[in-house]
Write an enzyme that holds these catalytic residues in place. Structure first.
Site, PDB file in Angstrom:
ATOM      1  N   HIS A 181     -54.727 -22.330  25.072  1.00 45.77           N
ATOM      2  CA  HIS A 181     -53.922 -23.350  24.400  1.00 45.77           C
ATOM      3  C   HIS A 181     -53.875 -23.149  22.888  1.00 45.77           C
ATOM      4  O   HIS A 181     -53.051 -23.764  22.209  1.00 45.77           O
ATOM      5  CB  HIS A 181     -54.444 -24.754  24.740  1.00 45.77           C
ATOM      6  CG  HIS A 181     -55.740 -25.115  24.093  1.00 45.77           C
ATOM      7  ND1 HIS A 181     -56.954 -24.983  24.730  1.00 45.77           N
ATOM      8  CD2 HIS A 181     -56.027 -25.615  22.865  1.00 45.77           C
ATOM      9  CE1 HIS A 181     -57.915 -25.391  23.930  1.00 45.77           C
ATOM     10  NE2 HIS A 181     -57.382 -25.781  22.785  1.00 45.77           N
ATOM     11  N   ASP A 211     -57.871 -21.375  30.939  1.00 42.60           N
ATOM     12  CA  ASP A 211     -57.686 -21.592  29.499  1.00 42.60           C
ATOM     13  C   ASP A 211     -58.410 -20.533  28.672  1.00 42.60           C
ATOM     14  O   ASP A 211     -59.119 -20.832  27.708  1.00 42.60           O
ATOM     15  CB  ASP A 211     -58.159 -22.990  29.102  1.00 42.60           C
ATOM     16  CG  ASP A 211     -57.559 -23.444  27.776  1.00 42.60           C
ATOM     17  OD1 ASP A 211     -56.633 -22.778  27.290  1.00 42.60           O
ATOM     18  OD2 ASP A 211     -58.034 -24.454  27.229  1.00 42.60           O
ATOM     19  N   SER A 290     -61.603 -25.174  18.920  1.00 41.14           N
ATOM     20  CA  SER A 290     -61.210 -24.590  20.206  1.00 41.14           C
ATOM     21  C   SER A 290     -61.217 -23.070  20.121  1.00 41.14           C
ATOM     22  O   SER A 290     -60.676 -22.479  19.181  1.00 41.14           O
ATOM     23  CB  SER A 290     -59.817 -25.085  20.598  1.00 41.14           C
ATOM     24  OG  SER A 290     -59.828 -26.471  20.845  1.00 41.14           O
TER      25      SER A 290
END
Length: 447
Positions: A181, A211, A290
C-alpha cells in the site's frame, strides 16, 4: 553589577595566598614543636624564627602546644612584611579589574561562566538501544510515491508526491522491501538511503494479499547494508521490540515497546484477504512507519510494520506487523519470479453476514467459472430459475477435514496449500452433504 561584585569577591578569596579555601593545603609543619630565629635545634620549629624576640628563653609559643589552622593564619598575618602586602593587594585589584572587564566585553553570563557540565552516563539498557539504532539505521530507507498529474490549463504532465513510507534493504543487489500500500498507484518511486542519496526505484513484484512489495535500486553495493533477518516463530508476548521508520516524513525515528499480542489477524488493505499470525505491538507506529522494520532486542528483523488500530489515524498503542517468516517466503518468490504463486479454488463467495442470515455455517458459493478449479470439479454456483427465484449454490463446510465457518477460515486453509495440491472440499448441497476433490491452480493473471 551584583554578579560582577560577587565574582570579584570570589576571586579576592581565591587569589589570596592566606585565604581559608577548603582546597588550600597548609605546609606540613610540625606544629607541636617551638621555633626560633637561630639555627633550629632538633626540637625547634621554623615558624617562630619569623617572630621578633630577643632571646631563646622567652618563646611566644609554649612547649608541646598545637596550633589550629585559623590561629596559625592570624599569627602569620601579624608577622607579614608590609611591603609584600601592598604588592599583593595591587596584584589582586588588577586581576579583578581585568576579569570584570573581560566579562563585560565577552557578554558571558557570570552565573554560568564557570559551570562545568558533567559527562553523561548512560545505563546499560540505554547503551544497548543507542547501539541498536546506530547499527540498523543505515538499513532503513525512505520511499516517496510519485503520481502523474496534468495541469488543467497548460496540459503539462508533472509528478507530485502522493504518499510516503519506509522500507529496508534486503540484500546487496539493491532489493528494497516495503508494504504494497506504500507504492500502490505510483507512476514513479524514489528511494532515499540513510546518507540522503536518492535513487529511482523499479517494482520487482508485489503480493497484494499479504501487503508486501519488493523494489530495486541501482545503488553502489558499499551504500547498501542489508538488515539482519531473524525469525518470528519463537516470539513471546512481553519481549521488547523496536520500530524504525520515517513517520510523518521525519527522518529515521526510533520507537520502543513490547509484543502485546501474537497470532492476530488483519485484512489486506488492497484485497481484504486476511493476513494470519500478525504481531501486535504497543510501539508507536504512525503514518510513514508503514514498510519499516520491527526489530527484536538483538537488532534482527522480526516483522514489517503495516497497520495501526486508531480512530484518529495516529498511534494509539495498537500496531500490527507482518511476521518475518511470512515475508521471507514472499520476498524469495518475488525476487526469483516477480510474482507469488498462491493456490485458489476459483470461486466467488457471499459475505459472511448473508450466510449467517440463512442460519447455516460455511461459505456460500456465488460463482464458480467453468474454467476454474471449482468449476472443473463440479461445484454449483448460486443462480436464479426461470421464474426469478433464487437457488442457493453449494455451501463449503470443510476442506481436507478442517472446518470452514467463514471466508477467513477458507483463506487460512488455502495458505497452507500449494499449487497442484488436490484437496477434498465438503459442501452442503440442498439437504445433503457431498465431498468433491478439487485440484488447486494459481491465479489466472499469474500464469
Amino acid at each position: 553589577m551584583a554578579a560582577s561584585s560577587s565574582l570579584i569577591s570570589t576571586h579576592f578569596h581565591s587569589f589570596s595566598p592566606l585565604s581559608r579555601s577548603p582546597n588550600r593545603k597548609f605546609l606540613p609543619f610540625p606544629l607541636s614543636k617551638p621555633f626560633s630565629r637561630q639555627k633550629p635545634a632538633a626540637s625547634a620549629s621554623p615558624i617562630l624564627s619569623l617572630l621578633p624576640h630577643k632571646t631563646q628563653k622567652r618563646s611566644l609559643i609554649p612547649q608541646q602546644r598545637a596550633f589550629c589552622p585559623p590561629c596559625l593564619h592570624k599569627l602569620l598575618l601579624a608577622t607579614r612584611n608590609p611591603f609584600s602586602s601592598v604588592v599583593e593587594s595591587l596584584l589582586i585589584v588588577c586581576a579583578s579589574a581585568v576579569l570584570s572587564l573581560s566579562l563585560f566585553i565577552a557578554d558571558v553570563d557570570p552565573a554560568s561562566a564557570f559551570v562545568v557540565t558533567p559527562p553523561k552516563k548512560l545505563q546499560s539498557d540505554e547503551l544497548a538501544t543507542v547501539q541498536l539504532f546506530q547499527e540498523n539505521t543505515p538499513s532503513v530507507v525512505y520511499i516517496t510515491n510519485l503520481a502523474a498529474r496534468q495541469d488543467a490549463f497548460t496540459l503539462d504532465v508533472f509528478e507530485v508526491p502522493q504518499g510516503s513510507g519506509s522500507g529496508f534493504v534486503w540484500d546487496t543487489d539493491g532489493h528494497i522491501v516495503t508494504n504494497y500500500h506504500v507504492i500502490r498507484g505510483a507512476s514513479d518511486l524514489r528511494v532515499t538511503l540513510a546518507d540522503q542519496s536518492t535513487y529511482d526505484a523499479k517494482v520487482v513484484g508485489f503480493d497484494q494479499d499479504k501487503d508486501v512489495a519488493v523494489l530495486r535500486v541501482d545503488a553502489p553495493k558499499e551504500k547498501l547494508r542489508p538488515i539482519p533477518i531473524g525469525q518470528s516463530a519463537d516470539l513471546l508476548v512481553g519481549q521488547k521490540v523496536f520500530a524504525i521508520g520515517n513517520p510523518f516524513g521525519l527522518d529515521h525515528t526510533l520507537t520502543t515497546g513490547v509484543i502485546s499480542g501474537l497470532r492476530r489477524e488483519i485484512s489486506s488493505a488492497a484485497t481484504g484477504r486476511p493476513i494470519q499470525d500478525v504481531i501486535q505491538t504497543d510501539a508507536a507506529i504512525n503514518p510513514g512507519n508503514s514498510g519499516g522494520p520491527l526489530l527484536d532486542s538483538t537488532g534482527r528483523l522480526i516483522g514489517i510494520n503495516t497497520a495501526i488500530y486508531s480512530p484518529s489515524g495516529a498511534s494509539s498503542g495498537v500496531g500490527f506487523s507482518i511476521p518475518v517468516d511470512t515475508v521471507s517466503g514472499i520476498v524469495d518468490q518475488l525476487v526469483k519470479f516477480g510474482k507469488v504463486t498462491r493456490p485458489i479454488l476459483g470461486i466467488k463467495f457471499a459475505p459472511d453476514q448473508s450466510v449467517e442470515q440463512l442460519g447455516v455455517s460455511g461459505v456460500l458459493v456465488l460463482d464458480a467459472p467453468a474454467n476454474g478449479p471449482a468449476g472443473k470439479a463440479g461445484l454449483l454456483p448460486t443462480k436464479r430459475d426461470t421464474y426469478g427465484r433464487l437457488i442457493l449454490g453449494d455451501i463449503i463446510t470443510s476442506v481436507n477435514g478442517k472446518k470452514v465457518s467463514n471466508g477467513s477460515d477458507l483463506y487460512r486453509i488455502l495458505d497452507q496449500c500449494k499449487v497442484g495440491d488436490k484437496v477434498i472440499v465438503e459442501v452442503l448441497r440442498g439437504d445433503h452433504k457431498e465431498k468433491i476433490p478439487v485440484l488447486l491452480e494459481p491465479k489466472a493473471d499469474e500464469t
